[in-house]
Design a protein around this motif. Sequence first.
Motif, short mmCIF file in Angstrom:
data_model
loop_
_atom_site.label_atom_id
_atom_site.label_comp_id
_atom_site.label_asym_id
_atom_site.label_seq_id
_atom_site.Cartn_x
_atom_site.Cartn_y
_atom_site.Cartn_z
N SER A 1 4.69 3.82 5.27
CA SER A 1 3.81 3.55 4.13
C SER A 1 4.10 2.16 3.58
CB SER A 1 4.01 4.59 3.03
OG SER A 1 5.35 4.57 2.56
N LEU A 2 3.12 1.61 2.88
CA LEU A 2 3.27 0.31 2.24
C LEU A 2 3.66 0.52 0.79
CD1 LEU A 2 2.82 -2.83 2.37
CD2 LEU A 2 0.49 -2.37 1.59
N THR A 3 4.64 -0.23 0.33
CA THR A 3 5.03 -0.16 -1.07
C THR A 3 4.96 -1.55 -1.70
OG1 THR A 3 7.41 -0.53 -0.68
CG2 THR A 3 6.61 1.75 -0.59
N VAL A 4 4.58 -1.60 -2.96
CA VAL A 4 4.55 -2.83 -3.74
C VAL A 4 5.40 -2.58 -4.99
CG1 VAL A 4 3.13 -4.49 -4.99
CG2 VAL A 4 2.25 -3.42 -2.91
N LEU A 5 6.47 -3.37 -5.13
CA LEU A 5 7.42 -3.20 -6.23
C LEU A 5 7.95 -1.76 -6.29
CD1 LEU A 5 5.65 -5.30 -9.00
CD2 LEU A 5 7.65 -5.95 -7.64
N GLY A 6 8.11 -1.18 -5.10
CA GLY A 6 8.67 0.17 -5.01
C GLY A 6 7.67 1.30 -5.10
N TYR A 7 6.40 0.98 -5.41
CA TYR A 7 5.38 2.01 -5.54
C TYR A 7 4.52 2.07 -4.27
CZ TYR A 7 6.56 2.00 -10.50
OH TYR A 7 7.22 2.08 -11.70
N LYS A 8 4.28 3.26 -3.78
CA LYS A 8 3.48 3.44 -2.58
C LYS A 8 2.01 3.13 -2.89
CE LYS A 8 4.48 6.92 0.03
NZ LYS A 8 4.57 8.28 0.64
N VAL A 9 1.38 2.32 -2.03
CA VAL A 9 -0.02 1.96 -2.21
C VAL A 9 -0.78 2.16 -0.90
CG1 VAL A 9 0.52 0.25 -4.01
CG2 VAL A 9 0.36 -0.48 -1.62
N ASN A 10 -2.07 2.30 -1.01
CA ASN A 10 -2.93 2.40 0.16
C ASN A 10 -3.07 1.02 0.78
OD1 ASN A 10 -5.72 2.16 1.51
ND2 ASN A 10 -5.45 4.38 1.33
N HIS A 11 -2.70 0.88 2.04
CA HIS A 11 -2.70 -0.44 2.67
C HIS A 11 -4.09 -1.02 2.83
CE1 HIS A 11 -3.21 2.43 5.99
NE2 HIS A 11 -3.84 1.47 6.64
N VAL A 12 -5.11 -0.18 2.96
CA VAL A 12 -6.49 -0.69 3.09
C VAL A 12 -6.95 -1.30 1.77
CG1 VAL A 12 -8.89 -0.09 3.55
CG2 VAL A 12 -7.06 0.96 4.90
N TYR A 13 -6.75 -0.57 0.66
CA TYR A 13 -7.13 -1.10 -0.65
C TYR A 13 -6.33 -2.36 -0.97
CZ TYR A 13 -9.35 3.46 -1.36
OH TYR A 13 -10.14 4.58 -1.24
#
Length: 261
Positions: A227-239
């Motif tokens: 999964s992709l995380t930004v600042l430790g939070y999981k995000v949808n990579h497409v969005y």
Amino acid sequence: MKIFKKDTPLTLSRDAIRLFFALNFYLFVKTLGMDFELETEYVVMASIVIFGPLFCGWTCPFGAASYFMTRIGNKLFPKLQFNIPQPYDKWLRLIRYVLLACFLYLFIAKGVSYFGDHIVMYKSTIFSWNFIKIKHWAVLFIPLFIPQFFCKYMCFQKAGYNIINRALKITQIKRDTDVCISCKKCDRLCPMQVNPSTKNAISGEDCLSCFNCLDTDACPSKAQALSLTVLGYKVNHVYFAVGAMSLYMISTYLILFVFKW
């Protein structure tokens, strides 16, 4: 040697963007001599800091051209394509960091501006001028046989981006070791041979953020370990990709054509 995954909405969208930026540089700028390069290092550097290496996998004209030449080579010379084996691959990738040190010398000791005209930068020394001549061969010819050759072994900017992303860790691709079944499909889909199945988190390790390993047909549905995380939070990579690319293009347009920096 099979090195590409099947086309999906994600890969088709990504490759359309790649094609646009590759054609912009190699057709309009390099071939026709038009001053129409849609890139500013201010936005590129900001995107590397905020969004990770998305620039490398989506909008870099050299990475994109190298990618398409690899695809052409895969069609024309499928039996002649190969990846450099270990341990040679590992040591050859260090060349980029030597090149980075040389260019940092130009920026610091010679007073050459990285954020200025790149042609001026490359013409500042015999070394840098020869580098740019070799660079186009490394982008347009060698990838017919060695995939991602320029990105892996010659791009001093990628070396710098690796250092930045490794230090900041704002965006990461993480592997859930509890559900990973070690099928290694993500390893086979990675164009930079980062081998996600062997790591708990990837940030600044030659990842291009192409998101092959995060696509719908990559990790088996019963696992979905990456999964992709930004600042430790999981995000949808497409969005994430849609939002990041939108901001990148809007910012580039504003700086080049409105503020004219």
